[in-house]
Design a protein around this motif. Sequence first.
Motif, PDB file in Angstrom:
ATOM      1  N   GLU A  85      58.565  32.250 -10.796  1.00 27.65           N
ATOM      2  CA  GLU A  85      59.143  31.758 -12.052  1.00 27.65           C
ATOM      3  C   GLU A  85      60.405  32.539 -12.409  1.00 27.65           C
ATOM      4  OE1 GLU A  85      55.699  31.852 -14.529  1.00 27.65           O
ATOM      5  OE2 GLU A  85      55.056  29.853 -13.842  1.00 27.65           O
ATOM      6  N   ARG A  86      60.347  33.845 -12.210  1.00 24.37           N
ATOM      7  CA  ARG A  86      61.535  34.681 -12.458  1.00 24.37           C
ATOM      8  C   ARG A  86      62.646  34.297 -11.468  1.00 24.37           C
ATOM      9  NH1 ARG A  86      64.161  38.694 -15.671  1.00 24.37           N
ATOM     10  NH2 ARG A  86      65.484  39.846 -14.266  1.00 24.37           N
ATOM     11  N   GLY A  87      62.264  34.063 -10.199  1.00 17.13           N
ATOM     12  CA  GLY A  87      63.237  33.662  -9.178  1.00 17.13           C
ATOM     13  C   GLY A  87      63.919  32.351  -9.559  1.00 17.13           C
ATOM     14  N   LYS A  88      63.137  31.408 -10.060  1.00 13.67           N
ATOM     15  CA  LYS A  88      63.689  30.112 -10.475  1.00 13.67           C
ATOM     16  C   LYS A  88      64.695  30.316 -11.607  1.00 13.67           C
ATOM     17  CE  LYS A  88      62.092  25.602 -12.176  1.00 13.67           C
ATOM     18  NZ  LYS A  88      62.791  25.336 -13.427  1.00 13.67           N
ATOM     19  N   GLU A  92      68.627  29.630 -11.310  1.00  8.38           N
ATOM     20  CA  GLU A  92      69.311  28.635 -12.137  1.00  8.38           C
ATOM     21  C   GLU A  92      70.484  29.243 -12.908  1.00  8.38           C
ATOM     22  OE1 GLU A  92      66.145  26.420 -14.047  1.00  8.38           O
ATOM     23  OE2 GLU A  92      65.777  25.354 -12.167  1.00  8.38           O
ATOM     24  N   ILE A  93      70.419  30.533 -13.167  1.00  9.44           N
ATOM     25  CA  ILE A  93      71.543  31.199 -13.828  1.00  9.44           C
ATOM     26  C   ILE A  93      72.693  31.426 -12.836  1.00  9.44           C
ATOM     27  CG2 ILE A  93      72.336  33.371 -14.872  1.00  9.44           C
ATOM     28  CD1 ILE A  93      69.436  33.623 -16.051  1.00  9.44           C
ATOM     29  N   TYR A  94      72.379  32.013 -11.687  1.00 14.26           N
ATOM     30  CA  TYR A  94      73.437  32.503 -10.797  1.00 14.26           C
ATOM     31  C   TYR A  94      73.850  31.536  -9.687  1.00 14.26           C
ATOM     32  CZ  TYR A  94      72.783  37.047 -12.966  1.00 14.26           C
ATOM     33  OH  TYR A  94      72.719  38.071 -13.870  1.00 14.26           O
ATOM     34  N   CYS A  95      72.976  30.696  -9.233  1.00 11.90           N
ATOM     35  CA  CYS A  95      73.271  29.924  -8.019  1.00 11.90           C
ATOM     36  C   CYS A  95      73.549  28.447  -8.270  1.00 11.90           C
ATOM     37  CB  CYS A  95      72.146  30.075  -7.014  1.00 11.90           C
ATOM     38  SG  CYS A  95      71.500  31.768  -6.880  1.00 11.90           S
ATOM     39  N   THR A  96      72.898  27.858  -9.298  1.00 15.21           N
ATOM     40  CA  THR A  96      73.072  26.415  -9.510  1.00 15.21           C
ATOM     41  C   THR A  96      74.521  25.985  -9.741  1.00 15.21           C
ATOM     42  OG1 THR A  96      72.443  26.765 -11.798  1.00 15.21           O
ATOM     43  CG2 THR A  96      70.764  25.844 -10.365  1.00 15.21           C
ATOM     44  N   PRO A  97      75.396  26.833 -10.323  1.00 14.56           N
ATOM     45  CA  PRO A  97      76.775  26.340 -10.531  1.00 14.56           C
ATOM     46  C   PRO A  97      77.391  25.806  -9.239  1.00 14.56           C
ATOM     47  CG  PRO A  97      76.474  28.408 -11.688  1.00 14.56           C
ATOM     48  CD  PRO A  97      75.211  28.178 -10.893  1.00 14.56           C
ATOM     49  N   CYS A  98      76.992  26.339  -8.089  1.00 18.83           N
ATOM     50  CA  CYS A  98      77.521  25.819  -6.819  1.00 18.83           C
ATOM     51  C   CYS A  98      76.453  25.120  -5.990  1.00 18.83           C
ATOM     52  CB  CYS A  98      78.109  26.953  -5.986  1.00 18.83           C
ATOM     53  SG  CYS A  98      79.567  27.667  -6.769  1.00 18.83           S
ATOM     54  N   HIS A  99      75.239  25.686  -5.964  1.00 19.71           N
ATOM     55  CA  HIS A  99      74.225  25.154  -5.031  1.00 19.71           C
ATOM     56  C   HIS A  99      73.390  24.042  -5.655  1.00 19.71           C
ATOM     57  CE1 HIS A  99      74.795  27.974  -1.656  1.00 19.71           C
ATOM     58  NE2 HIS A  99      75.221  28.795  -2.605  1.00 19.71           N
ATOM     59  N   ASP A 100      73.491  23.801  -6.913  1.00 15.82           N
ATOM     60  CA  ASP A 100      72.752  22.844  -7.742  1.00 15.82           C
ATOM     61  C   ASP A 100      71.256  23.137  -7.794  1.00 15.82           C
ATOM     62  OD1 ASP A 100      71.205  21.148  -5.950  1.00 15.82           O
ATOM     63  OD2 ASP A 100      73.032  20.063  -5.441  1.00 15.82           O
ATOM     64  N   PRO A 153      67.976  44.261  -6.688  1.00 17.22           N
ATOM     65  CA  PRO A 153      67.333  43.880  -5.430  1.00 17.22           C
ATOM     66  C   PRO A 153      66.038  43.081  -5.617  1.00 17.22           C
ATOM     67  CG  PRO A 153      68.008  46.176  -5.338  1.00 17.22           C
ATOM     68  CD  PRO A 153      68.311  45.694  -6.714  1.00 17.22           C
ATOM     69  N   GLU A 154      65.171  43.531  -6.536  1.00 18.35           N
ATOM     70  CA  GLU A 154      63.888  42.831  -6.720  1.00 18.35           C
ATOM     71  C   GLU A 154      64.121  41.369  -7.086  1.00 18.35           C
ATOM     72  OE1 GLU A 154      64.670  45.741  -7.943  1.00 18.35           O
ATOM     73  OE2 GLU A 154      63.115  47.157  -7.337  1.00 18.35           O
ATOM     74  N   ASP A 155      65.133  41.101  -7.924  1.00 14.95           N
ATOM     75  CA  ASP A 155      65.408  39.721  -8.317  1.00 14.95           C
ATOM     76  C   ASP A 155      66.049  38.930  -7.183  1.00 14.95           C
ATOM     77  OD1 ASP A 155      64.244  39.786 -10.779  1.00 14.95           O
ATOM     78  OD2 ASP A 155      66.085  40.269 -11.872  1.00 14.95           O
ATOM     79  N   ARG A 156      66.824  39.609  -6.326  1.00 12.92           N
ATOM     80  CA  ARG A 156      67.380  38.903  -5.155  1.00 12.92           C
ATOM     81  C   ARG A 156      66.244  38.414  -4.266  1.00 12.92           C
ATOM     82  NH1 ARG A 156      71.108  43.439  -3.225  1.00 12.92           N
ATOM     83  NH2 ARG A 156      71.301  44.227  -5.333  1.00 12.92           N
ATOM     84  N   TRP A 157      65.196  39.228  -4.135  1.00 17.16           N
ATOM     85  CA  TRP A 157      64.028  38.790  -3.343  1.00 17.16           C
ATOM     86  C   TRP A 157      63.333  37.625  -4.022  1.00 17.16           C
ATOM     87  CZ3 TRP A 157      63.422  39.700   1.509  1.00 17.16           C
ATOM     88  CH2 TRP A 157      63.918  40.869   2.083  1.00 17.16           C
ATOM     89  N   ARG A 158      63.232  37.679  -5.352  1.00 16.33           N
ATOM     90  CA  ARG A 158      62.545  36.586  -6.064  1.00 16.33           C
ATOM     91  C   ARG A 158      63.333  35.290  -5.894  1.00 16.33           C
ATOM     92  NH1 ARG A 158      61.885  41.036 -10.147  1.00 16.33           N
ATOM     93  NH2 ARG A 158      59.785  41.795  -9.733  1.00 16.33           N
ATOM     94  N   ILE A 159      64.673  35.389  -5.879  1.00 14.03           N
ATOM     95  CA  ILE A 159      65.490  34.191  -5.662  1.00 14.03           C
ATOM     96  C   ILE A 159      65.274  33.683  -4.235  1.00 14.03           C
ATOM     97  CG2 ILE A 159      67.852  33.314  -5.446  1.00 14.03           C
ATOM     98  CD1 ILE A 159      68.643  35.179  -7.761  1.00 14.03           C
ATOM     99  N   ALA A 160      65.239  34.614  -3.264  1.00 10.28           N
ATOM    100  CA  ALA A 160      64.999  34.204  -1.871  1.00 10.28           C
ATOM    101  C   ALA A 160      63.671  33.449  -1.779  1.00 10.28           C
ATOM    102  CB  ALA A 160      64.991  35.425  -0.954  1.00 10.28           C
ATOM    103  N   ALA A 161      62.656  33.943  -2.509  1.00 15.19           N
ATOM    104  CA  ALA A 161      61.346  33.280  -2.487  1.00 15.19           C
ATOM    105  C   ALA A 161      61.454  31.897  -3.118  1.00 15.19           C
ATOM    106  CB  ALA A 161      60.317  34.124  -3.232  1.00 15.19           C
ATOM    107  N   TYR A 162      62.247  31.794  -4.179  1.00 15.53           N
ATOM    108  CA  TYR A 162      62.388  30.489  -4.837  1.00 15.53           C
ATOM    109  C   TYR A 162      63.151  29.494  -3.950  1.00 15.53           C
ATOM    110  CZ  TYR A 162      63.239  26.820  -8.153  1.00 15.53           C
ATOM    111  OH  TYR A 162      63.292  25.586  -8.746  1.00 15.53           O
ATOM    112  N   ILE A 163      64.083  30.001  -3.132  1.00 18.61           N
ATOM    113  CA  ILE A 163      64.780  29.109  -2.189  1.00 18.61           C
ATOM    114  C   ILE A 163      63.758  28.519  -1.205  1.00 18.61           C
ATOM    115  CG2 ILE A 163      66.461  29.020  -0.282  1.00 18.61           C
ATOM    116  CD1 ILE A 163      68.216  30.939  -1.869  1.00 18.61           C
ATOM    117  N   ARG A 164      62.767  29.345  -0.812  1.00 27.78           N
ATOM    118  CA  ARG A 164      61.679  28.833   0.036  1.00 27.78           C
ATOM    119  C   ARG A 164      60.938  27.699  -0.681  1.00 27.78           C
ATOM    120  NH1 ARG A 164      63.277  29.806   4.108  1.00 27.78           N
ATOM    121  NH2 ARG A 164      62.710  31.335   5.651  1.00 27.78           N
ATOM    122  N   VAL A 165      60.720  27.874  -1.988  1.00 32.48           N
ATOM    123  CA  VAL A 165      60.043  26.835  -2.778  1.00 32.48           C
ATOM    124  C   VAL A 165      60.869  25.546  -2.739  1.00 32.48           C
ATOM    125  CG1 VAL A 165      59.341  26.144  -5.119  1.00 32.48           C
ATOM    126  CG2 VAL A 165      58.924  28.485  -4.323  1.00 32.48           C
TER     127      VAL A 165
END
Length: 191
Positions: A85-88, A92-100, A153-165
């Motif tokens: 949930e934190r990764g999502k 959505e804050i940092y990546c969606t502007p380009c990756h949607d 770093p911990e949040d970068r991992w959470r984002i990586a996990a959310y990309i898997r989702v």
Amino acid sequence: MRALFLTVFACAFAAAGCRQDMHDQPKLRGMRGSAFFADGRGVRPIVPGTVARGHLNEDELLHTGKVDGKLADVFPFEITRSDLERGKERYEIYCTPCHDRTGTGNGMIVQRGMKRPPSYHIQRLRDQPPGYFFDVMTNGFGAMYDYSDRIKPEDRWRIAAYIRVLQLSQNGTLADVPPAERTVLEKEQAQ
Ligand code: HEC
């Protein structure tokens, strides 16, 4: 009265003198030059190998996404629902502007002219280990700048996990859905 006046005067005089001494003492100020050192700088260069307090970053996996220099196929900590949930949220804050929001690479900035990133759902990126996504966020990739100073770093991992989702979500079949939920989906589909 006279004694009091003298005392106050003496104190004020002493304090003022003291203050002046502190002002005039030789000292270095940040970013101001100095005639004392040969290179003329007041701020001294950091000794090679200096590590700031709290920045030792000894944990290779957590801080580089690698194990023995190879991109890691594992996460440095167990990923729970709240991590996702934190990764999502961070995604959505940092990546969606380009990756949607689904990761196809058609975010608003791309629609306004930024180079279009590849979709996370292409086979090449589906085959990448989590350490790869961590590495892209940590060091940047081609036209994409890095996020190491903005996302810890911990949040970068959470984002990586959310990309898997996201990758799972775009490639799932009805068979992946638990039976109880399946009937709901089938009903919706029939409508
Ligand atoms: C300002 C736009 C922008 C933002 C924001 C952005 N990216 Fe990117 N991203 C790109 C572009 C452009 C590329 C393609 C770069 C290239 O090929 O030169 C890319 C590529 C990627 C790739 C694929 C690398 C490959 O192997 O092809 C990944 C993974 C990625 N980004 C993850 C992220 C994550 C995670 C975030 C959020 C933390 C993020 N990006 C934020 C623009 C962005």
